[in-house]
Enzyme design. Structure first.
Site, short mmCIF file in Angstrom:
data_model
loop_
_atom_site.label_atom_id
_atom_site.label_comp_id
_atom_site.label_asym_id
_atom_site.label_seq_id
_atom_site.Cartn_x
_atom_site.Cartn_y
_atom_site.Cartn_z
N ASP A 80 -47.02 6.92 5.29
CA ASP A 80 -46.25 7.74 6.22
C ASP A 80 -44.81 7.69 5.74
OD1 ASP A 80 -46.13 9.52 8.32
OD2 ASP A 80 -45.66 8.01 9.81
N GLU A 138 -51.90 18.16 0.19
CA GLU A 138 -52.16 18.41 -1.24
C GLU A 138 -50.97 18.04 -2.13
OE1 GLU A 138 -55.08 19.36 -2.57
OE2 GLU A 138 -56.00 19.39 -0.58
#
Length: 196
Positions: free
Chosen positions: A68, A10
């Site tokens: 990533d 989130e």
């Protein structure tokens, strides 16, 4: 245009949403019906980002991007690197990760480090990578309440405050993820005409 950001984090979602122009509508994994834990079994940031984007594209047939990010500490042979989120174990606890990092750096004078983000975009089956890097150093104790991950112990070069002490807007201007997302937006702008 609509595009999915392949993350369940989130904090990342909120951060990236603020960086995108209004003409790019971000779809979340929940909105496309993806409830699976995305695979991250590669040993590089590039590999993990691409693996997540590929999974979403293949299973849900929607253009998407995934990222990533790794913290690379030079004195620790670039650890935690690709294992940054699970440095202290599979529970992926930010505080545990910071504690282990500070413990491993105890007595170390060279505390230089960098955050590196790779964003992998899959667009109609074609893959593109965008990288962002910010250099800095790891301090000895946590400061600040903004941000997430290792932000409270990372001071970017040219600053005296940690990422967790500066405003999210300021962080987005200089951060690794901010740089990579800016490159992504620039690419989409070039390909589809200005998205601003």
């Amino acid at each position: 245009m609509e595009i999915c950001f392949a993350t369940n984090n989130e904090n990342k979602l909120a951060e990236v949403q603020k960086m995108l122009p209004d003409t790019i509508k971000l779809k979340t994994l929940a909105q496309i019906g993806c409830t699976a834990e995305l695979p991250e079994t590669q040993d590089t940031l590039e590999g993990n980002a691409r693996q997540k984007a590929q999974y979403v594209f293949e299973h849900f047939e929607i253009n998407c991007f995934a990222d990533d990010t790794g913290l690379e500490v030079y004195a620790l042979n670039n650890e935690p690197g690709v294992y940054s989120a699970r440095y202290a174990g599979e529970q992926r606890n930010n505080q545990d990760n910071i504690n282990l990092l500070l413990q491993n750096l105890e007595g170390q004078t060279d505390r230089k480090a960098r955050f590196r983000t790779v964003v992998a975009l899959v667009l109609d089956g074609e893959y593109f990578d965008f990288e962002g890097i910010v250099e800095g150093e790891i301090i000895t104790e946590q400061r600040g309440t903004n941000g997430f991950g290792y932000d409270a112990v990372f001071v970017p070069n040219g600053y005296t405050q940690t990422f967790a002490e500066i405003s999210p807007e300021e962080k987005n201007k200089i951060s690794h993820r901010g740089q990579a997302i800016a490159k992504l937006v620039a690419y989409l702008s070039e390909k589809f005409g200005t998205v601003y």
